[in-house]
Design an enzyme around this catalytic site. Sequence first.
Site, PDB file in Angstrom:
ATOM      1  CB  ALA A  81      -0.883  -0.010   1.234  1.00  0.00           C
ATOM      2  N   GLY A 140       0.614  -4.956   0.857  1.00  0.00           N
ATOM      3  CA  GLY A 140      -0.561  -4.997  -0.027  1.00  0.00           C
ATOM      4  C   GLY A 140      -0.260  -5.632  -1.373  1.00  0.00           C
ATOM      5  CD  GLU A 164      -2.155  -7.587   2.797  1.00  0.00           C
ATOM      6  OE1 GLU A 164      -1.888  -6.419   2.432  1.00  0.00           O
ATOM      7  OE2 GLU A 164      -2.597  -7.857   3.920  1.00  0.00           O
ATOM      8  CD  GLU A 168       1.658  -5.562   5.743  1.00  0.00           C
ATOM      9  OE1 GLU A 168       2.401  -6.492   6.134  1.00  0.00           O
ATOM     10  OE2 GLU A 168       0.898  -5.667   4.759  1.00  0.00           O
TER      11      GLU A 168
HETATM   12  C1  HXC Z   1       5.137   4.384  -1.067  1.00  0.00           C
HETATM   13  C2  HXC Z   1       7.076   3.425  -1.809  1.00  0.00           C
HETATM   14  C3  HXC Z   1       6.693   2.163  -1.292  1.00  0.00           C
HETATM   15  C4  HXC Z   1       5.421   2.088  -0.640  1.00  0.00           C
HETATM   16  C5  HXC Z   1       8.612   1.945  -2.208  1.00  0.00           C
HETATM   17  N1  HXC Z   1       8.269   3.229  -2.371  1.00  0.00           N
HETATM   18  N2  HXC Z   1       7.671   1.271  -1.544  1.00  0.00           N
HETATM   19  N3  HXC Z   1       6.308   4.511  -1.690  1.00  0.00           N
HETATM   20  N4  HXC Z   1       4.691   3.220  -0.550  1.00  0.00           N
HETATM   21  N5  HXC Z   1       4.956   0.945  -0.139  1.00  0.00           N
HETATM   22  C6  HXC Z   1       9.045   4.291  -3.035  1.00  0.00           C
HETATM   23  C7  HXC Z   1      10.225   4.733  -2.186  1.00  0.00           C
HETATM   24  O1  HXC Z   1       9.815   5.667  -1.236  1.00  0.00           O
HETATM   25  C8  HXC Z   1      11.129   5.333  -3.239  1.00  0.00           C
HETATM   26  O2  HXC Z   1      10.647   6.610  -3.589  1.00  0.00           O
HETATM   27  C9  HXC Z   1      10.895   4.446  -4.443  1.00  0.00           C
HETATM   28  O3  HXC Z   1       9.647   3.791  -4.214  1.00  0.00           O
HETATM   29  C10 HXC Z   1      11.959   3.381  -4.592  1.00  0.00           C
HETATM   30  O4  HXC Z   1      12.100   2.677  -3.386  1.00  0.00           O
HETATM   31  P1  HXC Z   1      13.483   2.477  -2.630  1.00  0.00           P
HETATM   32  O5  HXC Z   1      13.181   2.214  -1.196  1.00  0.00           O
HETATM   33  O6  HXC Z   1      14.417   3.592  -2.923  1.00  0.00           O
HETATM   34  O7  HXC Z   1      14.034   1.154  -3.349  1.00  0.00           O
HETATM   35  P2  HXC Z   1      14.973   0.010  -2.727  1.00  0.00           P
HETATM   36  O8  HXC Z   1      16.079   0.607  -1.906  1.00  0.00           O
HETATM   37  O9  HXC Z   1      15.327  -0.876  -3.869  1.00  0.00           O
HETATM   38  O10 HXC Z   1      14.057  -0.805  -1.706  1.00  0.00           O
HETATM   39  C11 HXC Z   1      12.946  -1.518  -2.172  1.00  0.00           C
HETATM   40  C12 HXC Z   1      12.024  -1.919  -0.991  1.00  0.00           C
HETATM   41  C13 HXC Z   1      11.661  -0.675  -0.169  1.00  0.00           C
HETATM   42  C14 HXC Z   1      12.738  -2.967  -0.127  1.00  0.00           C
HETATM   43  C15 HXC Z   1      10.791  -2.579  -1.617  1.00  0.00           C
HETATM   44  O11 HXC Z   1      11.199   0.350  -1.051  1.00  0.00           O
HETATM   45  C16 HXC Z   1      10.622  -0.922   0.868  1.00  0.00           C
HETATM   46  O12 HXC Z   1      10.907  -1.511   1.922  1.00  0.00           O
HETATM   47  N6  HXC Z   1       9.385  -0.482   0.598  1.00  0.00           N
HETATM   48  C17 HXC Z   1       8.292  -0.596   1.515  1.00  0.00           C
HETATM   49  C18 HXC Z   1       7.789  -2.012   1.576  1.00  0.00           C
HETATM   50  C19 HXC Z   1       6.655  -2.137   2.599  1.00  0.00           C
HETATM   51  O13 HXC Z   1       6.859  -1.860   3.784  1.00  0.00           O
HETATM   52  N7  HXC Z   1       5.466  -2.525   2.140  1.00  0.00           N
HETATM   53  C20 HXC Z   1       4.336  -2.634   2.963  1.00  0.00           C
HETATM   54  C21 HXC Z   1       3.579  -1.347   2.903  1.00  0.00           C
HETATM   55  S1  HXC Z   1       2.274  -1.316   4.067  1.00  0.00           S
HETATM   56  P3  HXC Z   1      11.599   7.931  -3.519  1.00  0.00           P
HETATM   57  O14 HXC Z   1      10.653   9.040  -3.884  1.00  0.00           O
HETATM   58  O15 HXC Z   1      12.139   7.983  -2.151  1.00  0.00           O
HETATM   59  O16 HXC Z   1      12.645   7.650  -4.572  1.00  0.00           O
HETATM   60  C22 HXC Z   1       1.059  -2.182   3.344  1.00  0.00           C
HETATM   61  C23 HXC Z   1      -0.121  -2.265   4.189  1.00  0.00           C
HETATM   62  C24 HXC Z   1      -1.162  -3.167   3.599  1.00  0.00           C
HETATM   63  O17 HXC Z   1       1.105  -2.678   2.285  1.00  0.00           O
HETATM   64  C25 HXC Z   1      -2.423  -2.949   4.222  1.00  0.00           C
HETATM   65  C26 HXC Z   1      -2.412  -2.773   5.682  1.00  0.00           C
HETATM   66  C27 HXC Z   1      -2.338  -1.369   6.125  1.00  0.00           C
END
Ligand code: HXC
Length: 260
Positions: free
Chosen positions: A68, A111, A114, A134
């Site tokens: 998400a 997400g 999911e 998460e």
């Molecule tokens: C918004 C995101 C994002 C996300 C990545 N980006 N994931 N933006 N929401 N979920 C953005 C980053 O901010 C960054 O933007 C760009 O994408 C590239 O990501 P990087 O982190 O620079 O890439 P990398 O170093 O290769 O790392 C990849 C990654 C990491 C390991 C996937 O991005 C990460 O950990 N992302 C979050 C994963 C996560 O926690 N997902 C769960 C979300 S919560 P900028 O502008 O900085 O370049 C969820 C909840 C579900 O899904 C429903 C319950 C609430």
Amino acid sequence: KGLKYDNCNFEVKEYGVGLVTINRPKALNALCDALYQDLHDIITKMDKDEKIGAIVLTGSDRAFAAGADIKEMSDKIYPATYSTDMLAWWENIAKVRTPTIAAVNGFALGGGCELAMMCDIILAGDKAQFGQPEIKLGTIPGMGGSQRFTRAVGKARAMEMILTGDFMKADEACTRGLVSRVVPSEELVDDALKTAKKIAGMSRPIALLAKEAVNAAFETTLDTGLRFERRLFHSTFATQDQKEGMSAFSEKRTPAWKHK
Ligand code: HXC
């Protein structure tokens, strides 16, 4: 047709397969609200199209979807999350009746994982990674992760993944039954399209019945599920396609489905 979407691309193959590609590269395909609207619009239109027998959902090489959208979500306050039933609408994707295949390359996190699990089949590229991280953001899965991941891989591994936020690689996901097959990442989408074409080549109503029968396994007791399956099985005998399929077998020819 002719519609443009900001966050997704789509095409309809002449062999009756819809291909939807999530396309929000600057955020690793994070699932913002606008992206949901695009995806929902495309997929529900495809679902209503009798000519489409299967749908493939994919992302980019780097990410199926990294979850998400954290930036969109971070300032939300509890009353609004509750009163809008935040994220509930994503279940509409799981309710699609046409068979769906998630072709996952790269990250399928939160997400994103999911969303893949809302599809009927997950095919993974060899570099795919799955996870429900998460907890590292101070929240928990909210689009089905605690339920579908647990059903897919079992309680111990699901607990470990959801409590640590660790990722799972494609091979393990396959061994544990989360994904159906692992293929070289560069062949993934073609393989998914080939699989979808095979499904689209079946009788459409029969494929929908088969999907409904399998899905019942997640919702009912064994006895009720077996009865439900038998009733659906019986109902296939009301179709021309059952007659056609069985005649074609006896006559050693390819069936020509009446209701695709
Ligand atoms: C918004 C995101 C994002 C996300 C990545 N980006 N994931 N933006 N929401 N979920 C953005 C980053 O901010 C960054 O933007 C760009 O994408 C590239 O990501 P990087 O982190 O620079 O890439 P990398 O170093 O290769 O790392 C990849 C990654 C990491 C390991 C996937 O991005 C990460 O950990 N992302 C979050 C994963 C996560 O926690 N997902 C769960 C979300 S919560 P900028 O502008 O900085 O370049 C969820 C909840 C579900 O899904 C429903 C319950 C609430």
